[in-house]
Design an enzyme around this catalytic site. Structure first.
Site, PDB file in Angstrom:
ATOM      1  N   GLY A 167       1.072  -0.806  -0.032  1.00  0.00           N
ATOM      2  CA  GLY A 167       0.181   0.175  -0.223  1.00  0.00           C
ATOM      3  C   GLY A 167       1.003   1.585   0.264  1.00  0.00           C
ATOM      4  O   GLY A 167       0.492   2.234   0.519  1.00  0.00           O
ATOM      5  N   GLN A 209      -2.037   7.314   1.049  1.00  0.00           N
ATOM      6  CA  GLN A 209      -1.922   8.453   1.780  1.00  0.00           C
ATOM      7  C   GLN A 209      -0.853   7.814   2.603  1.00  0.00           C
ATOM      8  O   GLN A 209       0.150   9.361   2.968  1.00  0.00           O
ATOM      9  CB  GLN A 209      -3.575   9.229   3.083  1.00  0.00           C
ATOM     10  CG  GLN A 209      -3.000  10.367   3.128  1.00  0.00           C
ATOM     11  CD  GLN A 209      -4.175  10.569   4.187  1.00  0.00           C
ATOM     12  OE1 GLN A 209      -4.755   9.251   4.759  1.00  0.00           O
ATOM     13  NE2 GLN A 209      -3.791  11.738   5.286  1.00  0.00           N
ATOM     14  N   ASP A 230      -0.918  -7.027  -5.415  1.00  0.00           N
ATOM     15  CA  ASP A 230      -2.455  -7.084  -4.456  1.00  0.00           C
ATOM     16  C   ASP A 230      -1.675  -8.423  -3.552  1.00  0.00           C
ATOM     17  O   ASP A 230      -1.275  -9.355  -3.418  1.00  0.00           O
ATOM     18  CB  ASP A 230      -3.138  -8.040  -5.512  1.00  0.00           C
ATOM     19  CG  ASP A 230      -4.489  -7.820  -5.121  1.00  0.00           C
ATOM     20  OD1 ASP A 230      -4.433  -8.215  -3.629  1.00  0.00           O
ATOM     21  OD2 ASP A 230      -5.289  -8.518  -5.949  1.00  0.00           O
ATOM     22  N   TYR A 257     -14.143  -2.424   8.714  1.00  0.00           N
ATOM     23  CA  TYR A 257     -13.244  -1.272   9.163  1.00  0.00           C
ATOM     24  C   TYR A 257     -12.607  -1.627  10.469  1.00  0.00           C
ATOM     25  O   TYR A 257     -11.405  -2.841  10.173  1.00  0.00           O
ATOM     26  CB  TYR A 257     -13.137  -0.422   8.487  1.00  0.00           C
ATOM     27  CG  TYR A 257     -11.624   0.425   8.498  1.00  0.00           C
ATOM     28  CD1 TYR A 257     -10.524   0.182   7.628  1.00  0.00           C
ATOM     29  CD2 TYR A 257     -11.533   1.741   9.643  1.00  0.00           C
ATOM     30  CE1 TYR A 257      -9.668   0.807   8.756  1.00  0.00           C
ATOM     31  CE2 TYR A 257     -10.373   2.144  10.092  1.00  0.00           C
ATOM     32  CZ  TYR A 257      -8.637   1.420   9.277  1.00  0.00           C
ATOM     33  OH  TYR A 257      -8.248   1.845   9.600  1.00  0.00           O
TER      34      TYR A 257
END
Ligand code: NAD
Ligand code: SER
Length: 313
Positions: A8, A12, A51, A141
């Site tokens: 990832g 951000q 992935d 989440y």
């Protein structure tokens, strides 16, 4: 020799953490991976398309680069997760188990995996939420992060995997746009303040949430990963805190720099998620165990973002 793999890495947090780790360990010793390709400064270093659900490819990359540490950041965040709960659960859980398994099998030195204030829920004490308390998350989440914390502690206890974790509050950076969280308003507001001089907030004006400037988040992550193993006493995930504020308070801070900025409020489904999370958290375990302290309050963070963001817009 330390060789770090980041999943990832284009997100951000990853886009800033990758650069900080490259600066500390050398560009070639930090391998960025993601579904999407890196751009800008991030592209100047090793990158593999990965992935995180693909355990075979993950193993291949770990072997090819002789990886010793993994920072596993890829996840679906709170708001986005609600649009496809089954997928969010599968991605967040399967990927963590892939990482923990490879850490066990290859005897990797250390693993970093972020948890979140989303592990708390409506029955959790809202003020100065303790490290150990009621945890009844009501988003997929939050459920996946709570289950993930349990798995991290399990792999540490049963297999000796040195996995370390922080329960981040909402992270506020200006270099990359956020990927679908409930705290994203506190990033979007700066872009809109500079571009439109107005912002319509999806949370109500008095919604208190714990937040942290990205510089502090990077500092905390690196400090935890560099701490002596014996000092890392919490093996689920550490509460970590810096600042708490409402949309109204951050808007007033921005107005000190942009006097004609205005904010309006149109709460949507994310309000309910925000209402289930703490106003503030008690991070004394992190402060006592490995010396955590934050540098940025609301005014210092706002000043920094409004100085730096115009340079990249
Ligand atoms: P983000 O959404 O900005 O980035 C996630 C990255 O993961 C993206 O670049 C995306 O392309 C990648 N990704 C998604 N699915 C993938 C897959 N199957 N394989 C490989 N890569 C995939 O998220 P972020 O804000 O950078 O968050 C990073 C981590 O920090 C997450 O685990 C998140 O839960 C945690 N966290 C973030 C915050 C916050 O406020 N940003 C707060 C608490 C915890
Ligand atoms: N900032 C994150 C979110 O809103 C919390 O983990 O989803």
């Amino acid at each position: 020799m330390t060789k770090i793999l980041i999943t990832g890495a284009c997100g951000q947090l990853g886009s800033e953490l990758t650069l900080a780790l490259r600066s500390n360990h050398g560009k070639d010793n930090v391998i960025a991976t993601d579904l999407r390709k890196p751009s800008g400064e991030l592209a100047d270093g090793p990158f593999e398309e990965l992935d995180v659900m693909n355990a075979d490819k993950l193993k291949q990359i770990v072997e090819n680069y002789s990886v010793t540490q993994i920072y596993h950041l890829a996840a679906i965040l709170s708001a986005k997760g609600e649009s496809n709960p089954q997928f969010a659960w599968k991605l967040n859980m399967d990927s963590l188990l892939n990482i923990l398994e490879i850490a066990k099998d290859k005897k990797l030195e250390k693993i970093y995996w972020p948890s979140s204030i989303a592990v708390f829920g409506p029955n959790t004490p809202m003020q100065q939420t303790p490290q150990n308390t009621v945890m009844d998350p009501n988003t997929v989440y939050g459920i996946s992060k709570l289950a993930g914390e349990r798995w991290c502690e399990y792999y540490y206890e049963k297999y000796g995997v040195d996995v370390r974790s922080l329960r981040y509050p909402g992270l506020i950076g200006y270099k990359a746009k956020p990927g679908g969280g409930t705290t994203d308003y506190a990033v979007d507001i700066f872009y809109q303040a500079l571009e439109q001089k107005s912002y319509e907030c999806f949370l109500s004006e008095n919604t208190y949430l714990p937040m942290m400037y990205m510089n502090d988040a990077i500092k905390a992550t690196i400090q935890l990963m560099e701490a002596d193993k014996a000092d890392v006493k919490v093996r689920s995930s550490y509460n970590i805190a810096a600042i708490s504020f409402t949309p109204e308070e951050i808007a007033s801070e921005i107005k000190k720099h942009i006097p004609d900025f205005s904010i309006s409020y149109q709460p949507d489904f994310r309000q309910k998620i925000a209402d289930s999370w703490p106003d503030s958290v008690d991070d004394s375990a992190a402060r006592d165990d490995w010396g955590w302290s934050h540098d940025y309050d609301l005014s210092k963070m706002t000043e920094d973002i409004l100085k730096e963001l115009p340079k990249i817009l």
